[in-house]
Design an enzyme around this catalytic site. Sequence first.
Site, PDB file in Angstrom:
ATOM      1  N   ARG A  82      -6.275  -3.424  10.347  1.00  0.00           N
ATOM      2  CA  ARG A  82      -5.785  -3.798  11.677  1.00  0.00           C
ATOM      3  C   ARG A  82      -4.843  -2.723  12.222  1.00  0.00           C
ATOM      4  O   ARG A  82      -4.881  -2.385  13.401  1.00  0.00           O
ATOM      5  CB  ARG A  82      -5.094  -5.168  11.618  1.00  0.00           C
ATOM      6  CG  ARG A  82      -4.842  -5.754  12.982  1.00  0.00           C
ATOM      7  CD  ARG A  82      -4.412  -7.202  12.888  1.00  0.00           C
ATOM      8  NE  ARG A  82      -3.168  -7.353  12.124  1.00  0.00           N
ATOM      9  CZ  ARG A  82      -2.650  -8.533  11.794  1.00  0.00           C
ATOM     10  NH1 ARG A  82      -3.259  -9.654  12.137  1.00  0.00           N
ATOM     11  NH2 ARG A  82      -1.524  -8.601  11.106  1.00  0.00           N
ATOM     12  N   LYS A 184      -1.363  -5.093  17.292  1.00  0.00           N
ATOM     13  CA  LYS A 184      -0.028  -5.459  16.821  1.00  0.00           C
ATOM     14  C   LYS A 184       0.900  -4.287  17.122  1.00  0.00           C
ATOM     15  O   LYS A 184       0.914  -3.295  16.395  1.00  0.00           O
ATOM     16  CB  LYS A 184      -0.076  -5.766  15.325  1.00  0.00           C
ATOM     17  CG  LYS A 184       1.030  -6.710  14.885  1.00  0.00           C
ATOM     18  CD  LYS A 184       0.763  -7.279  13.514  1.00  0.00           C
ATOM     19  CE  LYS A 184       1.866  -8.205  13.070  1.00  0.00           C
ATOM     20  NZ  LYS A 184       1.824  -9.520  13.723  1.00  0.00           N
ATOM     21  N   GLU A 220      -2.152 -17.182  23.022  1.00  0.00           N
ATOM     22  CA  GLU A 220      -1.355 -17.394  21.809  1.00  0.00           C
ATOM     23  C   GLU A 220       0.116 -17.424  22.190  1.00  0.00           C
ATOM     24  O   GLU A 220       0.450 -17.439  23.371  1.00  0.00           O
ATOM     25  CB  GLU A 220      -1.664 -16.302  20.788  1.00  0.00           C
ATOM     26  CG  GLU A 220      -1.390 -14.888  21.285  1.00  0.00           C
ATOM     27  CD  GLU A 220      -1.547 -13.821  20.208  1.00  0.00           C
ATOM     28  OE1 GLU A 220      -1.378 -14.119  19.018  1.00  0.00           O
ATOM     29  OE2 GLU A 220      -1.818 -12.668  20.567  1.00  0.00           O
TER      30      GLU A 220
HETATM   31  C1  LIG Z   1       1.232 -10.739  13.687  1.00  0.00           C
HETATM   32  C2  LIG Z   1       0.782 -11.558  14.826  1.00  0.00           C
HETATM   33  C3  LIG Z   1       0.098 -12.769  14.622  1.00  0.00           C
HETATM   34  C4  LIG Z   1      -0.163 -13.355  13.248  1.00  0.00           C
HETATM   35  O1  LIG Z   1      -1.013 -12.555  12.481  1.00  0.00           O
HETATM   36  P1  LIG Z   1      -1.058 -12.698  10.898  1.00  0.00           P
HETATM   37  O2  LIG Z   1      -1.953 -11.584  10.474  1.00  0.00           O
HETATM   38  O3  LIG Z   1      -1.643 -14.022  10.592  1.00  0.00           O
HETATM   39  O4  LIG Z   1       0.331 -12.573  10.404  1.00  0.00           O
HETATM   40  C5  LIG Z   1      -0.341 -13.444  15.742  1.00  0.00           C
HETATM   41  N1  LIG Z   1      -0.102 -12.989  16.994  1.00  0.00           N
HETATM   42  C6  LIG Z   1       0.570 -11.840  17.221  1.00  0.00           C
HETATM   43  C7  LIG Z   1       0.796 -11.383  18.617  1.00  0.00           C
HETATM   44  C8  LIG Z   1       1.029 -11.085  16.139  1.00  0.00           C
HETATM   45  O5  LIG Z   1       1.695  -9.948  16.388  1.00  0.00           O
END
Ligand SMILES: *Cc1c(COP(=O)(O)O)cnc(C)c1O
Length: 341
Positions: A82, A184, A220
């Site tokens: 990722r 991210k 989200e």
């Molecule tokens: C890190 C993150 C998540 C959760 O991802 P995981 O891999 O399950 O920890 C969800 N939404 C956003 C915007 C994130 O930055």
Amino acid sequence: MANVNVDWSKLGFAYQPITQRYVANYKDGKWGKGGLSDDPNVTMNECAGILQYCQEVFEGLKAYKTEEGRTVTFRPDQNAKRMYDSAQRLEMPPVPEEMFLEAVDAVVKANKDWIPPYETGGALYLRPYLFATGPVIGVKPSDEYQFRLFGTPVGNYFKNGIKPITICVSDFDRAAPRGTGHIKAGLNYAMSLHAYITAHNRGYDENMFLDPATRTYVEETGGANFIFVTKDNTIVTPKSSSILPSITRRSLMTIAESLGYKTEHRPVKFDELDEFQEAGLCGTAAVICPVGRIEGKGRTINLPSGMNEMGPVLTKLYKTLRGIQQCKIEAPEAGWVHEVK
Ligand SMILES: *Cc1c(COP(=O)(O)O)cnc(C)c1O
């Protein structure tokens, strides 16, 4: 070994420098050899790309102690992949997967005394990140970068019990249509802070972003994906090009299928939320945090199951994923649990 003096029972989610972190630099078109450092500070030029044009991406994962005293991480290869994708979207040189995985293992191994004991329910939270260190004033990608990975011990997210949270629909958009919502990156968090603080000041625990183009579909929160359960026990997660692909959410969906639940990954309208029985937020921090109430667009949705505790289907998924991370339940696919020896 380090002189570790931590009251494990008091740990929350706060930064505490640990003994060693991993540092690697990118210069002259290639990655130099990375290694451990005991310096928690970063010194860089005042015109560094991260400071001017926000070139930064990051990851988050945890290292755990199992009951038998083994040390494990959960699907670190998925974090590596990722961050590779995130870096490409911001025109940064991706960190090779091997270097990323080497950094995770090296930092965990060098700081084993900082991993909270199994009984505390805590973990060593790991923060890998990549940022532009070279000076840029004309708008272009930087020439130099640093990859760093530190850890910080964190407590059990549900130390005071599992309590459902309340959420309001955000008046602000986190992402632009066809923007960077799916990666991210610190810039997405900067975009979400005002919405989050506004929700907090209005008495909500979290805020829900809707799709920035039409404000019709559920996206989200600032840092976690949604997971819903219908009245006939189908697990539904929102699909959108501006949602971060949560590793926890994807793992939960695979687990749900292996347990025989029907799953759907599809666009979810805000207007259909009152058809769900259970709702939760999923991410590395909590695995699943139950949602009791969602307010917005002049409506209040009380989730029938989960006003006082996590609903039964999400509880089943939560316990299964935690069991896999603790090496007590076999994962539905090979390679989910990685032991650091
Ligand atoms: C890190 C993150 C998540 C959760 O991802 P995981 O891999 O399950 O920890 C969800 N939404 C956003 C915007 C994130 O930055």
